[in-house]
Structure formats: structure tokens, C-alpha cells
Design a protein around this motif. Sequence first.
Motif, PDB file in Angstrom:
ATOM      1  N   GLU A  22     -20.840 -37.472  -6.746  1.00 51.74           N
ATOM      2  CA  GLU A  22     -21.813 -37.552  -7.565  1.00 51.74           C
ATOM      3  C   GLU A  22     -22.482 -35.370  -7.880  1.00 51.74           C
ATOM      4  N   THR A  23     -22.800 -35.690  -8.984  1.00 51.42           N
ATOM      5  CA  THR A  23     -23.155 -34.294  -9.779  1.00 51.42           C
ATOM      6  C   THR A  23     -24.452 -34.285  -9.118  1.00 51.42           C
ATOM      7  N   LYS A  24     -24.707 -32.910  -8.523  1.00 48.84           N
ATOM      8  CA  LYS A  24     -25.723 -33.178  -8.298  1.00 48.84           C
ATOM      9  C   LYS A  24     -26.419 -32.444 -10.163  1.00 48.84           C
ATOM     10  N   LYS A  25     -28.075 -33.258  -9.843  1.00 51.37           N
ATOM     11  CA  LYS A  25     -29.042 -32.605 -11.282  1.00 51.37           C
ATOM     12  C   LYS A  25     -29.966 -32.165 -11.508  1.00 51.37           C
ATOM     13  N   GLN A  67     -33.834 -25.183 -13.539  1.00 51.67           N
ATOM     14  CA  GLN A  67     -33.128 -24.231 -14.362  1.00 51.67           C
ATOM     15  C   GLN A  67     -33.835 -23.068 -14.262  1.00 51.67           C
ATOM     16  N   ASP A  68     -33.930 -21.365 -13.594  1.00 52.02           N
ATOM     17  CA  ASP A  68     -34.185 -21.039 -13.499  1.00 52.02           C
ATOM     18  C   ASP A  68     -34.295 -19.674 -15.210  1.00 52.02           C
ATOM     19  N   HIS A  69     -34.971 -18.886 -15.389  1.00 53.51           N
ATOM     20  CA  HIS A  69     -35.146 -18.301 -16.573  1.00 53.51           C
ATOM     21  C   HIS A  69     -34.852 -18.112 -18.139  1.00 53.51           C
ATOM     22  N   GLU A  70     -33.558 -17.629 -16.724  1.00 56.88           N
ATOM     23  CA  GLU A  70     -32.353 -17.607 -17.017  1.00 56.88           C
ATOM     24  C   GLU A  70     -31.014 -18.546 -17.499  1.00 56.88           C
ATOM     25  N   ARG A 123     -29.840 -20.268 -15.160  1.00 56.82           N
ATOM     26  CA  ARG A 123     -29.183 -20.980 -14.291  1.00 56.82           C
ATOM     27  C   ARG A 123     -29.457 -22.128 -13.082  1.00 56.82           C
ATOM     28  N   LEU A 124     -28.884 -22.469 -12.451  1.00 58.75           N
ATOM     29  CA  LEU A 124     -29.392 -23.842 -11.460  1.00 58.75           C
ATOM     30  C   LEU A 124     -30.193 -22.333 -10.029  1.00 58.75           C
ATOM     31  N   ALA A 125     -31.021 -23.195  -9.858  1.00 63.56           N
ATOM     32  CA  ALA A 125     -31.649 -22.371  -8.825  1.00 63.56           C
ATOM     33  C   ALA A 125     -32.012 -23.875  -7.282  1.00 63.56           C
ATOM     34  N   ALA A 126     -32.631 -23.045  -6.951  1.00 58.11           N
ATOM     35  CA  ALA A 126     -32.887 -24.314  -5.558  1.00 58.11           C
ATOM     36  C   ALA A 126     -34.555 -23.399  -5.159  1.00 58.11           C
ATOM     37  N   THR A 127     -35.403 -24.131  -5.088  1.00 58.70           N
ATOM     38  CA  THR A 127     -36.306 -23.711  -4.039  1.00 58.70           C
ATOM     39  C   THR A 127     -36.321 -25.042  -2.906  1.00 58.70           C
ATOM     40  N   GLU A 128     -37.266 -24.376  -2.112  1.00 60.62           N
ATOM     41  CA  GLU A 128     -37.934 -25.484  -1.088  1.00 60.62           C
ATOM     42  C   GLU A 128     -39.395 -25.984  -1.065  1.00 60.62           C
ATOM     43  N   THR A 129     -40.056 -25.407  -1.842  1.00 60.95           N
ATOM     44  CA  THR A 129     -41.218 -26.227  -2.962  1.00 60.95           C
ATOM     45  C   THR A 129     -40.903 -27.305  -3.420  1.00 60.95           C
ATOM     46  N   MET A 139     -39.877 -36.344 -15.976  1.00 59.27           N
ATOM     47  CA  MET A 139     -39.835 -35.586 -16.531  1.00 59.27           C
ATOM     48  C   MET A 139     -38.330 -36.137 -17.064  1.00 59.27           C
ATOM     49  N   LYS A 140     -37.703 -35.143 -17.553  1.00 61.83           N
ATOM     50  CA  LYS A 140     -36.506 -35.644 -18.245  1.00 61.83           C
ATOM     51  C   LYS A 140     -35.117 -33.994 -18.399  1.00 61.83           C
ATOM     52  N   LEU A 141     -34.361 -34.527 -18.854  1.00 60.31           N
ATOM     53  CA  LEU A 141     -33.456 -33.520 -19.031  1.00 60.31           C
ATOM     54  C   LEU A 141     -33.288 -33.255 -20.119  1.00 60.31           C
ATOM     55  N   ASP A 142     -32.709 -31.946 -21.350  1.00 64.74           N
ATOM     56  CA  ASP A 142     -32.191 -32.392 -22.252  1.00 64.74           C
ATOM     57  C   ASP A 142     -29.893 -32.541 -22.585  1.00 64.74           C
ATOM     58  N   LYS A 143     -29.474 -32.214 -23.093  1.00 63.59           N
ATOM     59  CA  LYS A 143     -28.350 -32.505 -23.373  1.00 63.59           C
ATOM     60  C   LYS A 143     -27.571 -31.072 -22.567  1.00 63.59           C
ATOM     61  N   LYS A 144     -28.455 -29.317 -22.307  1.00 65.80           N
ATOM     62  CA  LYS A 144     -27.876 -29.092 -21.476  1.00 65.80           C
ATOM     63  C   LYS A 144     -28.574 -28.733 -20.062  1.00 65.80           C
ATOM     64  N   GLY A 145     -29.292 -29.464 -19.957  1.00 75.04           N
ATOM     65  CA  GLY A 145     -29.759 -30.018 -18.168  1.00 75.04           C
ATOM     66  C   GLY A 145     -30.822 -29.531 -18.237  1.00 75.04           C
ATOM     67  N   ARG A 146     -30.986 -29.217 -19.221  1.00 74.16           N
ATOM     68  CA  ARG A 146     -32.769 -27.918 -19.442  1.00 74.16           C
ATOM     69  C   ARG A 146     -34.004 -29.406 -19.102  1.00 74.16           C
ATOM     70  N   ILE A 147     -34.833 -28.790 -18.272  1.00 74.23           N
ATOM     71  CA  ILE A 147     -35.973 -30.014 -17.881  1.00 74.23           C
ATOM     72  C   ILE A 147     -37.107 -29.839 -18.365  1.00 74.23           C
ATOM     73  N   PHE A 148     -37.840 -30.854 -18.876  1.00 65.90           N
ATOM     74  CA  PHE A 148     -39.160 -30.986 -19.824  1.00 65.90           C
ATOM     75  C   PHE A 148     -39.316 -32.101 -19.032  1.00 65.90           C
TER      76      PHE A 148
END
Length: 286
Positions: free
Chosen positions: A2-5, A55-58, A60-66, A124-133
Amino acid sequence: METKKPGLVYTLKVVRVSDLGYVLDLEDGKEVLLHRSEAKSKHEEGNMVEVFLYQDHEGRLAATETIPKVRLDSLAWLEVAGVNRKLGVFLHIGIKKDILLSKDDLPESWDEWPHLGDRVYSGMKLDKKGRIFADLATEEEMVEQAEAATEEMFNQQTSGYVYKMNEAGVLLFTESGHIGFIHNDELKVKPRLGQKLGARVAFVREDGRMNLSMRARKEIAYSEDSERIYQYLRENKGQMPLTDKSSPEEIKETFQMSKAAFKRALGKLLKEEKIIQEDGKTYLQI
């Protein structure tokens, strides 16, 4: 595999420690950075860490423990953190990055958009580019979490947030977990999505929903409406071009009350001999 989303929580292994933070294995041949500023504690290679992916402001996929208030698989009440008329409104989810509720999912009129500090129930939902909305909850999702109102709630004061608007009025989800409807005639403000309103329970329906009113009970409203008209006359040289024969539209424009309420209030003032009506106008009694 499974690809992580973005938008979900995963437990991932630390494969490297770098100056920037911790590189986590996505198990699909890819890696993601948990920046030191997004880590709650120090980690070592081989540690398993629970993180939320976004996804961060640029972009890129990013992670947070929050862990945010809402994810792709959940809903939550989210506060409006910013408004951009070209894009929509930004909702605070508990992490450094707010998410956008697109203008496409908002009312056409800006007057009905949420303001800073308002709250909406959203997922939440993801658009075609994988961005969170942000993704507003549906009517079915609101009903699923609602409790049925009881007869004991009749005439009690309640408060809640506007989650839906239509031509007849607005639907509120109250802080006590009930659904209430306020008809346009029972509103005292121009409502907007996400706005917190206080109202009185005017009727408890068989289906467990409530009809609400922002107006006082009739015996109190008579007095309040009469006082408003009396003060208006005093501030306008003792006269106004309105009587009990005036159109509902004219009355609504001046006093924001129904014609029935206006006639009741005038009747009270006439009975008290504070006013007279002549030639299509109302005058203070001298």
C-alpha cells in the motif's frame, strides 16, 4: 504494498538520523522526513514513530508527530484561521499547516462565508495531486452524530453553529449535540456558514429536531418591538411613513420584523395612546 497517503496516521521506522531530522521508511521504496521541529522527542535509527503525513508549503510529502484533529478517515469541528477571497477559507487542524476549504465548497455570496473564529464540521479529501483539502460534512454525517431532542427542552436557550443554509432559513448543530432549524422570520441577524448563534427552542419535532427562534417569546417580544418603534419615532422627529397598512417589505427593511409583529407592537402603542396614525403615517401622540 500500500502506498502511504497524505492525510492519514502511520507508524513508520526511522532509517536514518540527519541534521534536519529523522528519515522515515514509507515501505514502498520511498522515504519521508520528520523534521526536528515536528518531532516530540529524540529518536534513534530503528525506532518506530507514529506520524501524520501531509504536504508542506512547497508540495513535498512531510511528517509530523502532532496528530491533527481531523484526518481522511475522521471528522471534527475546525476553527477558521484565515479567509482568502480568491481561494476560500483556511481551517486550523492542530498542526502548523492549516488546510483550505475551497471557495467551490462555500456559498456564492462572500457575506455568507465563515469569518475568523467561526467553526465548521469537516473532514479531509485529496485532490488529483495528492494535496489535502477540507471537506465539509454531509447532511447524513451531521444526522449520524446528532441526538434527538426531548420535550423538556421546549423554551430553553441553546446555541450552535450554522452548518447549512437554504432559502427558508438555516440549520444549526447545537453544542448539546442536537439539530435545530431557524426560519428566516425567526432570525435577528444575517447568518453565515460556521457562525455561532444563540436561540430559543420554539418547538420539538417528532423526528427529534428542533425549531428555533432568535426572537423572544411573544409577550416579551411585544414590549421589545414596541419600544424599538417608539424610539425610532423619537429619533425621527416623531413620525414615520409606516402604518399597520404598510407592506411587509417596507416594514422588514426598516425594523427587521414581520408585519404581524409590527402590527402587534403598533397595537400596543395605540392602546397606550402613545401614537396616532393619519394619512399613511404614524405620529407620536403629543
